[in-house]
Design a protein around this motif. Structure first.
Motif, short mmCIF file in Angstrom:
data_model
loop_
_atom_site.label_atom_id
_atom_site.label_comp_id
_atom_site.label_asym_id
_atom_site.label_seq_id
_atom_site.Cartn_x
_atom_site.Cartn_y
_atom_site.Cartn_z
N TYR A 53 0.81 -1.22 0.00
CA TYR A 53 0.00 0.00 0.00
C TYR A 53 0.85 1.28 0.00
O TYR A 53 0.53 2.25 0.68
CB TYR A 53 -0.99 -0.02 1.16
CG TYR A 53 -1.94 -1.19 1.02
CD1 TYR A 53 -2.93 -1.20 0.05
CD2 TYR A 53 -1.81 -2.33 1.82
CE1 TYR A 53 -3.78 -2.29 -0.12
CE2 TYR A 53 -2.64 -3.43 1.66
CZ TYR A 53 -3.62 -3.39 0.68
OH TYR A 53 -4.46 -4.48 0.51
N ALA A 175 -6.44 -7.94 -3.50
CA ALA A 175 -6.36 -6.89 -2.50
C ALA A 175 -5.53 -5.70 -2.98
O ALA A 175 -5.44 -4.69 -2.29
CB ALA A 175 -5.76 -7.44 -1.21
N PRO A 177 -2.27 -5.11 -3.04
CA PRO A 177 -1.35 -4.61 -2.02
C PRO A 177 -0.09 -3.98 -2.59
O PRO A 177 0.46 -3.03 -2.03
CB PRO A 177 -1.00 -5.87 -1.21
CG PRO A 177 -1.12 -6.98 -2.23
CD PRO A 177 -2.23 -6.57 -3.16
N ARG A 244 -9.50 -3.39 2.41
CA ARG A 244 -8.13 -3.03 2.04
C ARG A 244 -7.52 -2.07 3.06
O ARG A 244 -6.33 -2.12 3.35
CB ARG A 244 -8.10 -2.41 0.65
CG ARG A 244 -8.45 -3.39 -0.46
CD ARG A 244 -8.41 -2.74 -1.83
NE ARG A 244 -7.05 -2.37 -2.19
CZ ARG A 244 -6.65 -1.15 -2.52
NH1 ARG A 244 -7.51 -0.13 -2.50
NH2 ARG A 244 -5.40 -0.91 -2.84
#
Length: 292
Positions: A53, A175, A177, A244
């Protein structure tokens, strides 16, 4: 006029990723792809790309950040110190988690053994989620999943399809990421010895390759996902923004671990990368929701 003959080999034909980097450093291989997920044990600073992230949800922002000269310059010195000339970064798509259950929250990683890329920094984020990590070689992942020696793994869609991981896993969790980012490197002495016009050709080629690779990976990952869903009963789960965000918050301690491993220079790279992403995001024109 002196010329250089380049002979190309598919990835892993000559050596495993870490061995391939060694071959580039010693000059046996002149030009290669070197993934930060493996290279970070040699160049800790580049492990920033395995943190979660950091990049934008906007793929165009990420493309611009990863292709920027400013980003490449941040890594020039760390690569040079290892006898490697960095020519640029190439994204190959979002990392996707596979397991035999959905991974909707960090708690779902508790007790899960997940295969990570072979660097200590690549493990750190998954440890913040409570997972047990395993750095098994890429070629061994399928059999370890099949024999339940590991419970899950993370890779872009195209790799999940090519290696058949979806055949021995029940769920793919999207997700977003991190992007799988690779770097293009050459042996520094080899590059320095090239005539100036050939150096220019190589750099010009990289300027053309980066946008092309971005388009190709997007098309490839989309088509490979279709192949997976058409040829298996695997469940595809896409996380909500709220889900998330839970991972985003849980992953933050991994940044501290990265700074411990990469030092002051790594801390500066992390800060500047985040700034680049925010700056390019802020430059996106706001959508006029009042227009009719």
């Amino acid at each position: 006029m002196a010329t250089s003959l380049l002979i190309f080999f598919p990835m892993a034909l000559l050596a495993r990723p870490l061995q391939l980097t060694d071959l580039v450093q010693e000059g046996s291989v002149h030009l290669a792809f070197a993934s930060p997920g493996h290279l970070a044990n040699v160049i800790p600073e580049v492990g920033v790309f395995t943190l979660h992230y950091l990049l934008s949800d906007d793929d165009d922002v990420n493309r611009r950040v990863l292709a920027s000269d400013d980003l490449e310059q941040l890594f020039h010195e760390p690569y040079e110190e290892q006898g490697l000339k960095l020519h640029g970064f190439v994204p190959e798509g979002w990392m996707v988690w596979t397991a035999n259950k959905p991974l909707r929250s960090p708690a779902d990683f508790d007790g899960l053994t997940i295969r990570t890329m072979t660097s200590d920094i690549a493990e750190e984020t998954y440890k913040t989620y409570g997972a047990t990590t395993s750095q098994v070689p890429f070629s061994q992942v399928y059999s370890d999943l099949q024999l339940r020696r590991i419970d899950g793994q993370a890779n872009p869609v195209f790799a999940i399809e090519e290696m058949g991981f979806y055949e021995v896993q029940g769920v793919m969790t999207f997700a977003s990421p991190a992007q799988f980012v690779t770097s293009v490197v050459s042996n520094t002495s080899w590059f320095d010895a090239l005539p100036e016009d050939q150096k220019l050709w190589l750099e010009d080629a990289m300027d053309e390759v980066a946008p092309l690779a971005y388009e190709v990976q997007a098309e490839l990952n989309a088509s490979r996902l279709n192949t997976i869903t058409e040829n298996s009963s695997i469940r595809v789960v896409e996380l909500t923004e709220e889900e998330r965000n839970r991972f985003r918050e849980a992953s933050r301690p991994a940044r501290e671990a990265y700074i411990r491993m990469a030092g002051e220079r790594g801390a500066d790279i992390l800060d500047q990368l985040l700034t680049m992403v925010r700056t390019k995001e802020s430059a996106i024109p706001a959508t006029d929701t009042t227009a009719q």
